[in-house]
Design a protein around this motif. Structure first.
Motif, PDB file in Angstrom:
ATOM      1  N   ARG A  53       1.233  -1.172   0.059  1.00 36.64           N
ATOM      2  CA  ARG A  53       0.141  -0.176  -0.023  1.00 36.64           C
ATOM      3  C   ARG A  53       0.941   0.791  -0.249  1.00 36.64           C
ATOM      4  N   VAL A  54       1.443   1.256   1.067  1.00 36.34           N
ATOM      5  CA  VAL A  54       2.700   2.980   0.706  1.00 36.34           C
ATOM      6  C   VAL A  54       3.867   2.313  -0.461  1.00 36.34           C
ATOM      7  N   ASP A  58       3.270   5.311  -2.501  1.00 37.92           N
ATOM      8  CA  ASP A  58       3.821   6.635  -2.641  1.00 37.92           C
ATOM      9  C   ASP A  58       3.830   7.122  -4.045  1.00 37.92           C
ATOM     10  N   THR A  59       3.503   5.891  -4.962  1.00 38.95           N
ATOM     11  CA  THR A  59       4.373   6.235  -6.257  1.00 38.95           C
ATOM     12  C   THR A  59       2.784   7.606  -6.763  1.00 38.95           C
ATOM     13  N   ARG A 129       8.756  -8.562 -11.822  1.00 37.87           N
ATOM     14  CA  ARG A 129       8.355  -7.323 -12.729  1.00 37.87           C
ATOM     15  C   ARG A 129       8.631  -5.821 -11.617  1.00 37.87           C
ATOM     16  N   PHE A 130       7.842  -6.269 -11.197  1.00 38.64           N
ATOM     17  CA  PHE A 130       7.726  -4.568  -9.689  1.00 38.64           C
ATOM     18  C   PHE A 130       9.321  -4.674  -9.938  1.00 38.64           C
ATOM     19  N   GLU A 158       2.331  -2.278 -11.539  1.00 34.74           N
ATOM     20  CA  GLU A 158       3.021  -3.734 -10.747  1.00 34.74           C
ATOM     21  C   GLU A 158       2.646  -2.959  -9.352  1.00 34.74           C
ATOM     22  N   ALA A 159       2.771  -1.428  -9.236  1.00 36.35           N
ATOM     23  CA  ALA A 159       2.236  -1.167  -7.450  1.00 36.35           C
ATOM     24  C   ALA A 159       0.744  -1.693  -8.170  1.00 36.35           C
TER      25      ALA A 159
END
Length: 188
Positions: A53-54, A58-59, A129-130, A158-159
């Motif tokens: 989640r963070v 943040d992204t 990938r992340f 990805e996130a």
């Protein structure tokens, strides 16, 4: 048989819920066989949910320009790395030690074990990938900061995928595993 793929599951398949129906989630903390080790294992799962989640939030802050380049790369390096490293270690331990113990204790775990192991294979690909896209952003901070925003948009996908994957997988894993532990008085 219900579709067992993590991206299309809407919960633990009903045929795997026999013990969960007998021991619903809201009864676990007060159950006499709910050991500190089970709480710790579930705490690790919550940490993974929080880190995912963070990283996503943040992204999004970076894409919305409410977080600057330096703060974003520090956050991504810290929390993204912690998420990936800890997930790899956690799932290696589950696959090599924890799940075989559960499988020996209850044959009903076999089909669920196959489902969880398939999830872990998919998770490895998702984390690769992340990691690749996250590392690219961090490299661009030094090589070409002007490209970071565009890369962050791709990383955001990805996130989001990691957060959704973990929400489904970890909940299903807990719903399968904890009732077996409670029923068989394991890990006490």
């Amino acid at each position: 048989m219900t579709n067992l793929h993590v991206s299309t599951r809407e919960g633990l398949p009903s045929e795997m819920q026999t013990l969960l129906r007998a021991t619903p989630r809201d009864t676990w903390p007060g159950h006499p066989n709910f050991a500190a080790s089970v709480a710790k294992w579930m705490g690790a799962h919550q940490m993974f949910r929080d880190l995912a989640r963070v990283t996503r939030e943040d992204t999004e802050s970076y894409i919305d320009t409410t977080m600057d380049d330096d703060a974003f790369t520090r956050s991504l390096a810290r929390f993204g790395d912690r998420l990936v490293r800890n997930l790899h270690g956690h799932h290696a331990w589950e696959d090599q030690r924890f799940f075989p113990e559960l499988n020996r204790a209850d044959a009903r775990f076999e089909e669920g074990l196959e489902m969880l192991e398939a999830d872990h294979v998919e998770m490895d690909a998702l984390l690769e990938r992340f990691t690749r896209k996250g590392n690219r952003i961090i490299q661009l901070a030094h090589l070409d900061p002007g490209q970071m925003q565009e890369e962050a948009r791709g990383f955001h996908d990805e996130a989001v995928a990691a957060e959704a994957f973990l929400a489904r997988h970890l909940t299903d894993e807990e719903d399968l595993v904890v009732p077996i532990i409670l029923h068989h008085k394991l890990r006490g």
